[in-house]
Design a protein around this motif. Structure first.
Motif, PDB file in Angstrom:
ATOM      1  N   ARG A   1      47.447  43.424  23.622  1.00 36.23           N
ATOM      2  CA  ARG A   1      46.161  43.211  23.437  1.00 36.23           C
ATOM      3  C   ARG A   1      45.548  41.835  23.731  1.00 36.23           C
ATOM      4  O   ARG A   1      44.332  41.846  24.375  1.00 36.23           O
ATOM      5  CB  ARG A   1      45.856  43.323  21.730  1.00 36.23           C
ATOM      6  CG  ARG A   1      46.407  42.195  20.953  1.00 36.23           C
ATOM      7  CD  ARG A   1      46.370  42.281  19.367  1.00 36.23           C
ATOM      8  NE  ARG A   1      46.692  41.183  18.767  1.00 36.23           N
ATOM      9  CZ  ARG A   1      46.129  40.565  17.672  1.00 36.23           C
ATOM     10  NH1 ARG A   1      45.172  41.465  17.026  1.00 36.23           N
ATOM     11  NH2 ARG A   1      46.494  39.510  17.201  1.00 36.23           N
ATOM     12  N   ALA A   2      46.331  40.721  23.910  1.00 34.69           N
ATOM     13  CA  ALA A   2      45.939  39.437  24.152  1.00 34.69           C
ATOM     14  C   ALA A   2      45.613  39.556  25.897  1.00 34.69           C
ATOM     15  O   ALA A   2      44.799  39.183  26.526  1.00 34.69           O
ATOM     16  CB  ALA A   2      46.887  38.538  23.717  1.00 34.69           C
ATOM     17  N   VAL A   3      46.914  39.994  26.360  1.00 32.09           N
ATOM     18  CA  VAL A   3      46.948  40.189  27.848  1.00 32.09           C
ATOM     19  C   VAL A   3      45.720  40.778  28.496  1.00 32.09           C
ATOM     20  O   VAL A   3      44.819  40.660  29.297  1.00 32.09           O
ATOM     21  CB  VAL A   3      48.352  40.858  28.379  1.00 32.09           C
ATOM     22  CG1 VAL A   3      47.944  41.287  29.987  1.00 32.09           C
ATOM     23  CG2 VAL A   3      49.234  39.684  27.843  1.00 32.09           C
ATOM     24  N   GLU A   4      45.261  42.010  27.844  1.00 31.93           N
ATOM     25  CA  GLU A   4      44.184  43.058  28.241  1.00 31.93           C
ATOM     26  C   GLU A   4      42.952  42.434  28.132  1.00 31.93           C
ATOM     27  O   GLU A   4      41.924  42.480  28.898  1.00 31.93           O
ATOM     28  CB  GLU A   4      44.371  44.190  27.496  1.00 31.93           C
ATOM     29  CG  GLU A   4      45.419  45.073  28.002  1.00 31.93           C
ATOM     30  CD  GLU A   4      45.937  46.250  27.064  1.00 31.93           C
ATOM     31  OE1 GLU A   4      45.264  46.212  25.922  1.00 31.93           O
ATOM     32  OE2 GLU A   4      46.680  46.984  27.324  1.00 31.93           O
ATOM     33  N   ALA A   5      42.679  41.377  26.763  1.00 31.71           N
ATOM     34  CA  ALA A   5      41.502  40.802  26.711  1.00 31.71           C
ATOM     35  C   ALA A   5      41.306  39.692  28.044  1.00 31.71           C
ATOM     36  O   ALA A   5      40.392  39.281  28.324  1.00 31.71           O
ATOM     37  CB  ALA A   5      41.417  39.831  25.473  1.00 31.71           C
ATOM     38  N   VAL A   6      42.521  38.976  28.236  1.00 31.72           N
ATOM     39  CA  VAL A   6      42.571  38.034  29.330  1.00 31.72           C
ATOM     40  C   VAL A   6      42.275  38.664  30.722  1.00 31.72           C
ATOM     41  O   VAL A   6      41.279  38.012  31.558  1.00 31.72           O
ATOM     42  CB  VAL A   6      43.896  37.185  29.623  1.00 31.72           C
ATOM     43  CG1 VAL A   6      43.928  36.472  30.830  1.00 31.72           C
ATOM     44  CG2 VAL A   6      44.088  36.478  28.059  1.00 31.72           C
ATOM     45  N   GLN A   7      42.602  39.816  31.069  1.00 31.36           N
ATOM     46  CA  GLN A   7      42.437  40.477  32.305  1.00 31.36           C
ATOM     47  C   GLN A   7      41.165  41.009  32.571  1.00 31.36           C
ATOM     48  O   GLN A   7      40.804  41.142  33.411  1.00 31.36           O
ATOM     49  CB  GLN A   7      43.506  41.294  32.462  1.00 31.36           C
ATOM     50  CG  GLN A   7      44.742  40.972  32.724  1.00 31.36           C
ATOM     51  CD  GLN A   7      45.963  42.006  32.662  1.00 31.36           C
ATOM     52  OE1 GLN A   7      45.733  42.962  32.263  1.00 31.36           O
ATOM     53  NE2 GLN A   7      47.236  41.635  33.353  1.00 31.36           N
ATOM     54  N   ARG A   8      40.374  40.988  31.457  1.00 30.35           N
ATOM     55  CA  ARG A   8      38.993  41.183  31.636  1.00 30.35           C
ATOM     56  C   ARG A   8      38.191  40.359  32.023  1.00 30.35           C
ATOM     57  O   ARG A   8      36.858  40.561  32.393  1.00 30.35           O
ATOM     58  CB  ARG A   8      38.472  41.940  30.059  1.00 30.35           C
ATOM     59  CG  ARG A   8      38.931  43.067  29.727  1.00 30.35           C
ATOM     60  CD  ARG A   8      37.985  43.664  28.634  1.00 30.35           C
ATOM     61  NE  ARG A   8      38.312  43.181  27.271  1.00 30.35           N
ATOM     62  CZ  ARG A   8      39.033  43.433  26.354  1.00 30.35           C
ATOM     63  NH1 ARG A   8      39.987  44.461  26.770  1.00 30.35           N
ATOM     64  NH2 ARG A   8      39.132  42.846  25.466  1.00 30.35           N
ATOM     65  N   ALA A   9      38.655  38.928  31.971  1.00 33.69           N
ATOM     66  CA  ALA A   9      37.617  37.931  32.417  1.00 33.69           C
ATOM     67  C   ALA A   9      37.690  37.811  34.221  1.00 33.69           C
ATOM     68  O   ALA A   9      38.726  38.471  34.768  1.00 33.69           O
ATOM     69  CB  ALA A   9      38.232  36.597  31.718  1.00 33.69           C
ATOM     70  N   GLU A  10      36.983  37.159  34.558  1.00 36.37           N
ATOM     71  CA  GLU A  10      36.872  37.006  36.073  1.00 36.37           C
ATOM     72  C   GLU A  10      37.938  36.116  36.695  1.00 36.37           C
ATOM     73  O   GLU A  10      38.425  36.454  37.595  1.00 36.37           O
ATOM     74  CB  GLU A  10      35.377  36.805  36.497  1.00 36.37           C
ATOM     75  CG  GLU A  10      35.086  36.572  38.062  1.00 36.37           C
ATOM     76  CD  GLU A  10      33.537  36.166  38.329  1.00 36.37           C
ATOM     77  OE1 GLU A  10      33.416  35.520  39.112  1.00 36.37           O
ATOM     78  OE2 GLU A  10      32.644  36.979  37.649  1.00 36.37           O
ATOM     79  N   ASN A  11      38.194  35.209  35.949  1.00 37.17           N
ATOM     80  CA  ASN A  11      39.151  34.017  36.081  1.00 37.17           C
ATOM     81  C   ASN A  11      40.220  34.003  35.028  1.00 37.17           C
ATOM     82  O   ASN A  11      40.061  33.516  33.917  1.00 37.17           O
ATOM     83  CB  ASN A  11      38.422  32.709  36.323  1.00 37.17           C
ATOM     84  CG  ASN A  11      39.432  31.813  36.878  1.00 37.17           C
ATOM     85  OD1 ASN A  11      40.313  31.921  37.383  1.00 37.17           O
ATOM     86  ND2 ASN A  11      38.912  30.240  36.651  1.00 37.17           N
ATOM     87  N   SER A  12      41.316  34.630  35.281  1.00 38.01           N
ATOM     88  CA  SER A  12      42.297  34.735  34.259  1.00 38.01           C
ATOM     89  C   SER A  12      43.848  34.181  34.784  1.00 38.01           C
ATOM     90  O   SER A  12      44.057  34.243  35.981  1.00 38.01           O
ATOM     91  CB  SER A  12      42.364  36.217  33.804  1.00 38.01           C
ATOM     92  OG  SER A  12      42.920  37.023  34.998  1.00 38.01           O
ATOM     93  N   PHE A  13      44.720  33.987  33.784  1.00 36.61           N
ATOM     94  CA  PHE A  13      46.144  33.463  34.016  1.00 36.61           C
ATOM     95  C   PHE A  13      46.582  34.003  32.470  1.00 36.61           C
ATOM     96  O   PHE A  13      46.264  33.770  31.677  1.00 36.61           O
ATOM     97  CB  PHE A  13      45.965  32.081  34.072  1.00 36.61           C
ATOM     98  CG  PHE A  13      47.520  31.531  34.383  1.00 36.61           C
ATOM     99  CD1 PHE A  13      47.734  31.480  35.805  1.00 36.61           C
ATOM    100  CD2 PHE A  13      48.323  31.342  33.648  1.00 36.61           C
ATOM    101  CE1 PHE A  13      48.779  30.897  36.142  1.00 36.61           C
ATOM    102  CE2 PHE A  13      49.603  30.709  33.999  1.00 36.61           C
ATOM    103  CZ  PHE A  13      49.947  30.498  35.182  1.00 36.61           C
ATOM    104  N   VAL A  14      47.970  34.845  33.088  1.00 36.43           N
ATOM    105  CA  VAL A  14      48.777  34.822  31.857  1.00 36.43           C
ATOM    106  C   VAL A  14      50.051  34.235  32.152  1.00 36.43           C
ATOM    107  O   VAL A  14      50.731  34.444  33.098  1.00 36.43           O
ATOM    108  CB  VAL A  14      48.926  36.439  31.883  1.00 36.43           C
ATOM    109  CG1 VAL A  14      50.158  36.818  30.671  1.00 36.43           C
ATOM    110  CG2 VAL A  14      47.716  37.306  31.736  1.00 36.43           C
ATOM    111  N   GLY A  15      50.532  33.365  31.343  1.00 37.89           N
ATOM    112  CA  GLY A  15      51.909  32.591  31.455  1.00 37.89           C
ATOM    113  C   GLY A  15      52.936  33.423  30.585  1.00 37.89           C
ATOM    114  O   GLY A  15      52.447  33.985  29.917  1.00 37.89           O
ATOM    115  N   GLN A  16      54.169  32.575  30.707  1.00 35.73           N
ATOM    116  CA  GLN A  16      55.377  32.918  29.802  1.00 35.73           C
ATOM    117  C   GLN A  16      55.816  31.867  29.112  1.00 35.73           C
ATOM    118  O   GLN A  16      56.156  30.964  29.951  1.00 35.73           O
ATOM    119  CB  GLN A  16      56.080  33.939  30.994  1.00 35.73           C
ATOM    120  CG  GLN A  16      55.857  35.233  31.189  1.00 35.73           C
ATOM    121  CD  GLN A  16      56.858  35.782  32.112  1.00 35.73           C
ATOM    122  OE1 GLN A  16      57.569  35.313  32.698  1.00 35.73           O
ATOM    123  NE2 GLN A  16      56.791  37.268  31.997  1.00 35.73           N
TER     124      GLN A  16
END
Length: 232
Positions: A158-173
């Motif tokens: 749910r957090a990842v999908e919220a981030v990926q809706r943004a124009e400028n996004s980053f998902v770290g581990q």
């Protein structure tokens, strides 16, 4: 209980995604509990961190920076979150919210009446029982739908999908926290992370029974797919 029900009606879940906005750094953190969230918030809001508040009080003090939708002013900001292996995250939740009965600033959130009722009714366990095995905890979590799950064990997708809706996004581990945080720093100028709690220092998983692993794989099937983790 009424607050939880109001959130469920308004947002479709009792514990909706929260966006923490730092205008100074033009950065938005989408919180993912049990994945270095205290350390990340402390870096984004150092003035609040410097007050020496308890962990609960610190998180409450930052509520004014939290939004349930990405604010219009932040559309061009970097929107980011961090994830970790689903099994390791659930183990961390178990250690912190189930095994640790004595907390410096009050009982575990999972011991509140609402969550106790969910674990008893849907999961068939007393969340406060001494010696509750991890396997039984995992089985109970698997029976609780995401829409009524606390953020500490709700799906990370749910957090990842919220981030990926943004124009400028980053998902770290979490497993590559320092390297990934350095990339975020290069884009935002955020300060170094301090290891604010155990989650930021934890690595992979400890031994888990085949039954628990199977339960976790089913409960977090979407997480494994979206986050790119796999059982080895």
């Amino acid at each position: 209980m009424l607050d939880y029900l109001a959130q469920l009606v308004r947002h479709g879940r009792i514990d909706p995604v929260e966006y923490y906005v730092s205008d100074r750094h033009r950065a938005v953190y989408v919180e993912n509990a049990k994945v270095a969230c205290t350390a990340i918030k402390a870096a984004m809001f150092p003035d609040a961190a410097a007050k020496g508040l308890s962990q609960t009080a610190f998180h409450e003090a930052l509520r004014g920076h939290a939004h349930h939708r990405l604010p219009t002013i932040a559309y061009n900001y970097l929107v980011f979150t961090f994830v970790r292996h689903p099994e390791a995250r659930l183990q961390s939740c178990y250690r912190d919210k189930v095994q640790r009965n004595a907390h410096e600033d009050g009982p575990s959130i999972l011991h509140r009446r609402f969550h106790r009722g969910l674990f008893a009714t849907l999961g068939g366990v007393d969340i406060r029982a001494d010696g509750l095995p991890f396997e039984r905890f995992a089985e109970a979590v698997a029976r609780i739908p995401d829409r009524v799950s606390d953020r500490h064990f709700a799906s990370q997708s749910r957090a990842v999908e919220a981030v990926q809706r943004a124009e400028n996004s980053f998902v770290g581990q979490l497993e590559t926290l320092r390297r990934d945080w350095a990339e975020i720093q290069a884009m935002t100028g955020l300060p170094d992370l301090a290891i604010a709690n155990r989650s930021a220092a934890e690595g992979g998983t400890t031994a888990t029974s085949p039954v628990a692993r199977s339960v976790i794989a089913r409960r977090y099937a979407r997480d494994f797919k979206v986050l790119g983790y796999a059982y080895e």
